[in-house]
Write a protein that holds these residues in place. Structure first.
Motif, PDB file in Angstrom:
ATOM      1  N   UNK A   1      10.616  -7.895  34.916  1.00 24.42           N
ATOM      2  CA  UNK A   1      11.736  -7.064  35.336  1.00 24.42           C
ATOM      3  C   UNK A   1      11.853  -7.110  36.852  1.00 24.42           C
ATOM      4  N   UNK A   2      13.057  -7.295  37.363  1.00 19.80           N
ATOM      5  CA  UNK A   2      13.268  -7.302  38.806  1.00 19.80           C
ATOM      6  C   UNK A   2      13.400  -5.874  39.320  1.00 19.80           C
ATOM      7  N   UNK A   3      12.890  -5.664  40.518  1.00 17.78           N
ATOM      8  CA  UNK A   3      13.042  -4.376  41.187  1.00 17.78           C
ATOM      9  C   UNK A   3      14.300  -4.460  42.031  1.00 17.78           C
ATOM     10  N   UNK A   4      15.139  -3.444  41.933  1.00 17.42           N
ATOM     11  CA  UNK A   4      16.399  -3.422  42.668  1.00 17.42           C
ATOM     12  C   UNK A   4      16.293  -2.429  43.825  1.00 17.42           C
ATOM     13  N   UNK A   5      16.928  -2.757  44.924  1.00 14.81           N
ATOM     14  CA  UNK A   5      16.952  -1.877  46.092  1.00 14.81           C
ATOM     15  C   UNK A   5      18.396  -1.711  46.541  1.00 14.81           C
ATOM     16  N   UNK A   6      18.794  -0.467  46.716  1.00 15.48           N
ATOM     17  CA  UNK A   6      20.111  -0.166  47.272  1.00 15.48           C
ATOM     18  C   UNK A   6      19.876   0.529  48.606  1.00 15.48           C
ATOM     19  N   UNK A   7      20.304  -0.146  49.695  1.00 16.21           N
ATOM     20  CA  UNK A   7      20.138   0.422  51.039  1.00 16.21           C
ATOM     21  C   UNK A   7      21.443   1.056  51.468  1.00 16.21           C
ATOM     22  N   UNK A   8      21.319   2.252  51.970  1.00 16.20           N
ATOM     23  CA  UNK A   8      22.468   2.971  52.531  1.00 16.20           C
ATOM     24  C   UNK A   8      22.155   3.274  53.993  1.00 16.20           C
TER      25      UNK A   8
ATOM     26  N   UNK B   1      13.968   0.471  38.768  1.00 11.19           N
ATOM     27  CA  UNK B   1      13.343  -0.422  37.795  1.00 11.19           C
ATOM     28  C   UNK B   1      13.958  -0.063  36.448  1.00 11.19           C
ATOM     29  N   UNK B   2      14.578  -1.019  35.815  1.00 12.46           N
ATOM     30  CA  UNK B   2      15.196  -0.783  34.517  1.00 12.46           C
ATOM     31  C   UNK B   2      14.256  -1.238  33.406  1.00 12.46           C
ATOM     32  N   UNK B   3      14.213  -0.469  32.344  1.00 13.67           N
ATOM     33  CA  UNK B   3      13.400  -0.842  31.194  1.00 13.67           C
ATOM     34  C   UNK B   3      14.226  -1.673  30.230  1.00 13.67           C
ATOM     35  N   UNK B   4      13.674  -2.779  29.767  1.00 16.08           N
ATOM     36  CA  UNK B   4      14.366  -3.506  28.704  1.00 16.08           C
ATOM     37  C   UNK B   4      14.473  -2.604  27.470  1.00 16.08           C
ATOM     38  N   UNK B   5      15.524  -2.766  26.716  1.00 12.75           N
ATOM     39  CA  UNK B   5      15.753  -1.925  25.535  1.00 12.75           C
ATOM     40  C   UNK B   5      14.557  -1.974  24.583  1.00 12.75           C
TER      41      UNK B   5
END
Length: 66
Positions: free
Chosen positions: A5-12, A20-24
């Protein structure tokens, strides 16, 4: 078996959020429910443990012999 799973970053401008999203398949295997509260426990820099904050009463019922 693992689930990469890829880790996502949103910078503001004044903050950043990590996701971190869990696969279904993982969410279903863990029987997560919408709105359930969990806690991340950091064991070391290579291992985090996701822990349910409150015990799942239905899990105990499933273990009891009928």
């Amino acid at each position: 078996m693992g689930f990469p799973t890829k880790i996502q970053l949103i910078k503001r401008a004044k903050s950043e959020q990590w996701y971190i999203n869990f696969p279904a398949a993982v969410a279903q295997a863990m029987e997560f429910e919408k709105g359930e509260v969990v806690e991340w426990v950091i064991e070391d820099k290579k291992k985090m443990i996701l822990k349910r904050s409150t015990p799942d009463p239905s899990a105990d019922e499933k273990k009891k012999p009928q």
